[in-house]
Write an enzyme that holds these catalytic residues in place. Structure first.
Site, PDB file in Angstrom:
ATOM      1  N   TYR A 142       0.818  -1.216   0.000  1.00  0.00           N
ATOM      2  CA  TYR A 142       0.000   0.000   0.000  1.00  0.00           C
ATOM      3  C   TYR A 142       0.851   1.265   0.000  1.00  0.00           C
ATOM      4  O   TYR A 142       0.402   2.316  -0.446  1.00  0.00           O
ATOM      5  CB  TYR A 142      -0.910   0.042   1.235  1.00  0.00           C
ATOM      6  CG  TYR A 142      -2.254  -0.611   1.043  1.00  0.00           C
ATOM      7  CD1 TYR A 142      -2.358  -1.934   0.631  1.00  0.00           C
ATOM      8  CD2 TYR A 142      -3.432   0.093   1.277  1.00  0.00           C
ATOM      9  CE1 TYR A 142      -3.588  -2.535   0.474  1.00  0.00           C
ATOM     10  CE2 TYR A 142      -4.673  -0.507   1.119  1.00  0.00           C
ATOM     11  CZ  TYR A 142      -4.746  -1.822   0.719  1.00  0.00           C
ATOM     12  OH  TYR A 142      -5.965  -2.409   0.555  1.00  0.00           O
ATOM     13  N   LYS A 192       3.087 -15.227   1.955  1.00  0.00           N
ATOM     14  CA  LYS A 192       3.415 -16.091   0.825  1.00  0.00           C
ATOM     15  C   LYS A 192       4.933 -16.314   0.828  1.00  0.00           C
ATOM     16  O   LYS A 192       5.649 -15.868  -0.072  1.00  0.00           O
ATOM     17  CB  LYS A 192       2.951 -15.450  -0.489  1.00  0.00           C
ATOM     18  CG  LYS A 192       1.445 -15.485  -0.698  1.00  0.00           C
ATOM     19  CD  LYS A 192       0.936 -16.824  -1.199  1.00  0.00           C
ATOM     20  CE  LYS A 192       1.341 -17.097  -2.638  1.00  0.00           C
ATOM     21  NZ  LYS A 192       0.925 -18.451  -3.089  1.00  0.00           N
ATOM     22  N   ASP A 224      -2.948 -17.934   0.416  1.00  0.00           N
ATOM     23  CA  ASP A 224      -3.977 -18.511  -0.471  1.00  0.00           C
ATOM     24  C   ASP A 224      -4.665 -19.688   0.214  1.00  0.00           C
ATOM     25  O   ASP A 224      -5.886 -19.828   0.174  1.00  0.00           O
ATOM     26  CB  ASP A 224      -3.387 -18.897  -1.839  1.00  0.00           C
ATOM     27  CG  ASP A 224      -2.171 -19.800  -1.740  1.00  0.00           C
ATOM     28  OD1 ASP A 224      -1.568 -19.908  -0.651  1.00  0.00           O
ATOM     29  OD2 ASP A 224      -1.806 -20.413  -2.773  1.00  0.00           O
ATOM     30  N   ASP A 248      -6.404  -7.054   3.726  1.00  0.00           N
ATOM     31  CA  ASP A 248      -7.532  -6.406   3.062  1.00  0.00           C
ATOM     32  C   ASP A 248      -8.462  -7.470   2.481  1.00  0.00           C
ATOM     33  O   ASP A 248      -9.676  -7.446   2.673  1.00  0.00           O
ATOM     34  CB  ASP A 248      -7.001  -5.476   1.954  1.00  0.00           C
ATOM     35  CG  ASP A 248      -8.125  -4.735   1.245  1.00  0.00           C
ATOM     36  OD1 ASP A 248      -9.045  -4.267   1.929  1.00  0.00           O
ATOM     37  OD2 ASP A 248      -8.080  -4.641   0.000  1.00  0.00           O
ATOM     38  N   ASP A 252     -12.257  -9.194   4.109  1.00  0.00           N
ATOM     39  CA  ASP A 252     -13.542  -9.179   3.398  1.00  0.00           C
ATOM     40  C   ASP A 252     -14.134 -10.582   3.354  1.00  0.00           C
ATOM     41  O   ASP A 252     -15.341 -10.785   3.506  1.00  0.00           O
ATOM     42  CB  ASP A 252     -13.370  -8.679   1.955  1.00  0.00           C
ATOM     43  CG  ASP A 252     -13.668  -7.181   1.837  1.00  0.00           C
ATOM     44  OD1 ASP A 252     -13.469  -6.459   2.840  1.00  0.00           O
ATOM     45  OD2 ASP A 252     -14.087  -6.737   0.752  1.00  0.00           O
TER      46      ASP A 252
HETATM   47  C1  IPM Z   1     -10.497  -1.382   3.711  1.00  0.00           C
HETATM   48  C2  IPM Z   1     -10.743  -0.707   2.394  1.00  0.00           C
HETATM   49  C3  IPM Z   1      -9.619   0.251   2.097  1.00  0.00           C
HETATM   50  C4  IPM Z   1      -8.337  -0.551   1.936  1.00  0.00           C
HETATM   51  C5  IPM Z   1      -9.858   1.164   0.896  1.00  0.00           C
HETATM   52  C6  IPM Z   1     -11.144   1.947   1.007  1.00  0.00           C
HETATM   53  C7  IPM Z   1      -8.693   2.112   0.686  1.00  0.00           C
HETATM   54  O1  IPM Z   1     -10.911  -1.665   1.396  1.00  0.00           O
HETATM   55  O2  IPM Z   1     -10.356  -0.665   4.725  1.00  0.00           O
HETATM   56  O3  IPM Z   1     -10.451  -2.614   3.750  1.00  0.00           O
HETATM   57  O4  IPM Z   1      -8.029  -1.053   0.856  1.00  0.00           O
HETATM   58  O5  IPM Z   1      -7.630  -0.678   2.933  1.00  0.00           O
HETATM   59 MG    MG Z   2     -10.971  -3.694   2.124  1.00  0.00          MG
END
Ligand code: IPM
Ligand code: MG
Length: 367
Positions: A142, A192, A224, A248, A252
């Site tokens: 990032y 990884k 993975d 990230d 999710d």
């Molecule tokens: C998160 C989001 C952010 C990230 C975006 C909005 C920059 O996806 O907080 O998970 O990628 O970190």
């Molecule tokens: Mg995210």
């Protein structure tokens, strides 16, 4: 002593709607529990861009550095998709994370009993799920240099750099082990190492830090495989330690196990300030949800749970955090559902503000 201070940055999309409900909860704590906060509010993301031409004004950044905790709603939206990369709403969020040095991002994925049926996985795989992802938040791909889009011969090349120093890995790892000590004493570190040198170093440092926590069982997994295990048998995990990009994606994935992205809070913590509190920002894991903005459909629970994390991690009010989490549990088991939580049973959804009111009523009933 002055009241603890909170800076609210509602941001874009459903951010302001869900933050209105958090404010009701903050007000309740002031009135019913005599726990007062000095609350101020400012702009971030597209909302800040509209006013200042940047997604986070310098004055707002300075305020964020001074308060005890920042509460952020969400940033981004289709109106800002075509902006130059340097002023996109997300840059405001990333600036806050980087300049406050919020290296430890805590993303719990907990499956509320009342919602186990909403998961895309079978109920017995997710019922009772309670895992915590510790995502490193201020480094890795990032932020690594070099980065950019460059000319190379007669074409362009896009470059980002995965870069981790030992100390960056170490402080994230330490946070994961400290969390595990207060939970089920297991850390699974994901990288990884089979293809990336940064992964080899990650594994080495995690192992070294683990020696300071002999009670914690440390395991390693390629990221993975970690993604696969999260959807195969998520309850095998307690704390997952991972880097910024894998974190990230994996968070999710973990979020969806619980039934709705509208349920998940997060805390981003940095080093202790002079008053002993960690630098801290709290935000829901969900985004700005432009498709439902302004319709009263958003689920405010992730944002309210983010405030519960603030009570726990910034203000040392674990009992009050428990009270708030229990109130949410009660509201859900009583059947309250925003639109994101509706199954096939034909129940009418309640609105964002009705959900906030229901949480406050459950808090009141808890006294
Ligand atoms: C998160 C989001 C952010 C990230 C975006 C909005 C920059 O996806 O907080 O998970 O990628 O970190
Ligand atoms: Mg995210």
């Amino acid at each position: 002593m002055s009241n603890p201070s909170i800076l609210i940055l509602p941001g874009d999309g459903i951010g302001p709607e869900v933050m209105t409900e958090v404010r009701k909860v903050i007000t309740w704590f002031g009135e019913a529990r005599s726990i007062q906060f000095d609350v101020s509010e400012d702009l971030v993301g597209g909302a800040a861009y509209d006013k200042h031409g940047v997604p986070l004004a310098d004055e707002t950044m300075a305020k964020a550095q001074e308060v005890d905790a920042v509460l952020l709603g969400a940033v981004g939206g289709p109106a800002y998709d075509d902006l130059d990369f340097s002023v996109k709403p997300e840059r405001g969020l990333l600036r806050l994370r980087k300049e406050m040095d919020l290296y430890a991002n805590l993303r719990p994925a907990q499956c509320f009993d009342a919602l186990a049926d909403f998961s895309s996985l079978k109920k017995d795989i997710v019922a009772g799920l309670d895992i915590m992802i510790l995502r490193e938040l201020t480094s890795g791909v990032y932020f690594g240099e070099p980065r950019g889009i460059f000319e190379e011969g007669n074409e362009r090349v896009g470059i980002n750099t995965q870069r981790y120093t030992e100390s960056e890995i170490e402080r994230a790892a330490r946070s994961a082990f400290e969390l595990a000590m207060r939970r089920n004493k297991k850390v699974c570190s994901m990288e990884k190492a089979n293809v990336m040198e940064s992964g080899i170093l990650w594994r080495e440092v995690a192992t070294r830090v683990g020696k300071d926590y002999p009670e914690v069982e440390l395991s390693h997994m390629y990221a993975d495989n970690g993604a696969m295990q999260l959807v195969r048998a998520p309850k095998q995990f307690d704390v997952i330690l991972t880097d910024n990009l894998f974190g990230d994606i994996l968070s999710d994935c973990a979020a969806m196990l619980t039934g709705s992205l509208g349920m998940l809070p997060s805390a981003s913590l940095g080093a202790p300030m002079e008053n002993g509190r960690p630098k801290a920002m709290y935000e829901p894991v969900h985004g700005s949800a432009p498709d439902i903005t302004g319709q009263g459909k958003a689920n405010p629970i992730a944002c309210i749970l983010s405030f519960a994390m603030a009570l726990r991690y910034s203000f040392d009010m674990g009992d009050e955090a428990d009270r708030l989490e229990a109130a949410i549990e009660k509201v859900l088991s009583d059947g309250a559902r925003t639109a994101d939580l509706l199954g096939e049973d034909g129940t009418d959804p309640i609105s964002t503000s009705e959900m906030g009111d229901a949480v406050v009523a459950a808090l009141q009933a808890s006294l």
